[in-house]
Design an enzyme around this catalytic site. Structure first.
Site, PDB file in Angstrom:
ATOM      1  N   ASP A 110       0.805  -1.230   0.000  1.00 30.23           N
ATOM      2  CA  ASP A 110       0.000   0.000   0.000  1.00 30.23           C
ATOM      3  C   ASP A 110       0.836   1.276   0.000  1.00 30.23           C
ATOM      4  O   ASP A 110       0.280   2.372  -0.072  1.00 30.23           O
ATOM      5  CB  ASP A 110      -0.892   0.054   1.256  1.00 30.23           C
ATOM      6  N   LYS A 163       1.900   4.942  19.760  1.00 28.33           N
ATOM      7  CA  LYS A 163       0.993   6.071  20.038  1.00 28.33           C
ATOM      8  C   LYS A 163       1.378   6.837  21.305  1.00 28.33           C
ATOM      9  O   LYS A 163       0.632   6.853  22.292  1.00 28.33           O
ATOM     10  CB  LYS A 163      -0.453   5.566  20.127  1.00 28.33           C
ATOM     11  N   ASP A 219       0.432   5.762   2.945  1.00 30.68           N
ATOM     12  CA  ASP A 219      -0.177   4.435   2.873  1.00 30.68           C
ATOM     13  C   ASP A 219      -1.539   4.646   2.226  1.00 30.68           C
ATOM     14  O   ASP A 219      -2.419   5.283   2.809  1.00 30.68           O
ATOM     15  CB  ASP A 219      -0.318   3.864   4.291  1.00 30.68           C
TER      16      ASP A 219
END
Length: 364
Positions: A110, A163, A219
């Site tokens: 991707d 994160k 992506d």
């Protein structure tokens, strides 16, 4: 040199297009996604490419035969009977990737960027250790897994923070790697994650480096990112002065960054751009407004339609005075009636839309 492309399965994130074609064959900027990658790998001296798939490889066989001849590479399928994650496919393809001791590239199917394979190989060879990850800088690192370097070392990776709540860095994994064959010994043939298991293990041994990606990266596995990636790619062509783009001197080009296949037909008094891709055999009527959109092969847009932030699938038809926006995706052979409004609709193949779609929905 060798490379493995992680193709994976059905491509649910890019529906409804992947109900017709496997994701790697969906055209990005008028060229199948996988072709962008094969072309870049071949240009960097790769002669063996493995596609790790777990869904209907036979559909891709014909296209990939053409690429083998076009780019003088050998392309093999490594077919998983069960999804093996992002590391398992490397072990499954060990007979090819490990057939000699030269390093091999790994990339997600991707990812669209200015692929830096040659520079990456040189950098990897220079530091001489086990693995190198391409990283890209992002504005909001809290959404991603962030790469943290060893103190006082520009490229050696210390750890990954998923994160992060507090700022620890702004470089993230770009989904492109070069690895020594010794990495294959670290992987078991089971569903396993290269990001969560293999890389931390290499990190622990101080053998993993990062390589900064210059230029754009995206992506493009989801429709909104596919459109954003198209904008970035067209901007990149523009910066390079690419002859592929339609000249801004054309009366219908508005704002630049317009890519039109030579076989497409454009009507009178259109305003097209910025950031529009028009595929082979597309017919655009009179007075049409196109902005930040992709029209795939043999689609048709009738007079005075208005299309923004939309992917119009192959063989689809958009009616007169219709308006499509807000990340609308039409699958293959979809018909949108005259004067119809579609706001963020995801329309499955072979549907006919005769009533407004006022809020984002999947139309089955």
């Amino acid at each position: 040199m060798k490379a493995l492309i992680l193709v994976g399965g059905f491509g649910t994130r890019l529906r409804p297009l992947t109900l017709t074609l496997p994701k790697p064959l969906v055209e990005f900027a008028n060229k199948p996604m996988i072709q962008h990658q094969v072309e870049a790998l071949a240009a960097a001296g790769v002669t063996n490419i493995v596609l790790a798939v777990n869904y209907r490889p036979e559909i891709m066989t014909k296209a990939l035969k053409e690429y083998e001849e076009m780019y003088n590479v050998k392309i093999d399928f490594s077919v998983e009977t069960e999804p093996l994650g992002t590391a398992g496919p490397l072990k499954l393809a060990e007979s090819i990737l490990g057939k000699d001791d030269t390093p091999f590239f790994v990339l997600n199917s991707d990812v669209i960027c200015d692929y830096p394979f040659k520079q990456l190989a040189d950098f990897h060879k220079a530091h001489g250790e086990e693995g190198t990850i391409v990283v890209t800088k992002v504005e909001e690192p809290s959404k991603y897994g962030v790469v943290v370097h060893k103190p006082n070392h520009a490229s050696r990776i210390d750890r990954f923070v998923e994160k992060p709540v507090e700022f620890v860095g702004n470089r993230i994994n770009a989904g492109i790697y070069i690895l020594n064959t010794s990495v294959l010994k670290r992987i078991e043939l089971r569903p396993t994650s290269i990001e969560q298991e293999t890389f931390p293990a290499i990190c622990k041994d101080g053998q993993l480096h990062s390589f900064d990606l210059e230029g754009f990266w995206m992506d493009v596995g989801q429709p909104k990112d596919f459109l954003s990636g198209t904008c970035l790619y067209l901007s990149s062509l523009s910066k390079r002065g690419s002859k592929q783009l339609t000249p801004v001197s054309e009366s219908f080009v508005h704002g630049g960054n317009v890519l039109i296949d030579p076989t497409a037909k454009i009507g009178k008094n259109c305003r097209i751009g910025p950031n529009v891709t028009i595929g082979p055999g597309v017919v655009v009527g009179n007075g049409v407004r196109l902005q930040r959109c992709v029209l795939l092969e043999n689609s048709r847009v009738k007079d005075h339609a208005w299309i923004k932030s939309t992917i119009v699938g192959w063989n689809s038809s958009v009616g007169k005075w219709a308006r499509l926006e807000n990340v609308t995706v039409l699958g293959d052979d979809v018909s949108i009636g005259d004067e119809i409004y579609v706001n963020g609709g995801s329309v499955l193949p072979h549907k006919s839309i005769k009533a407004n779609v006022d809020s984002p929905a999947i139309i089955m």
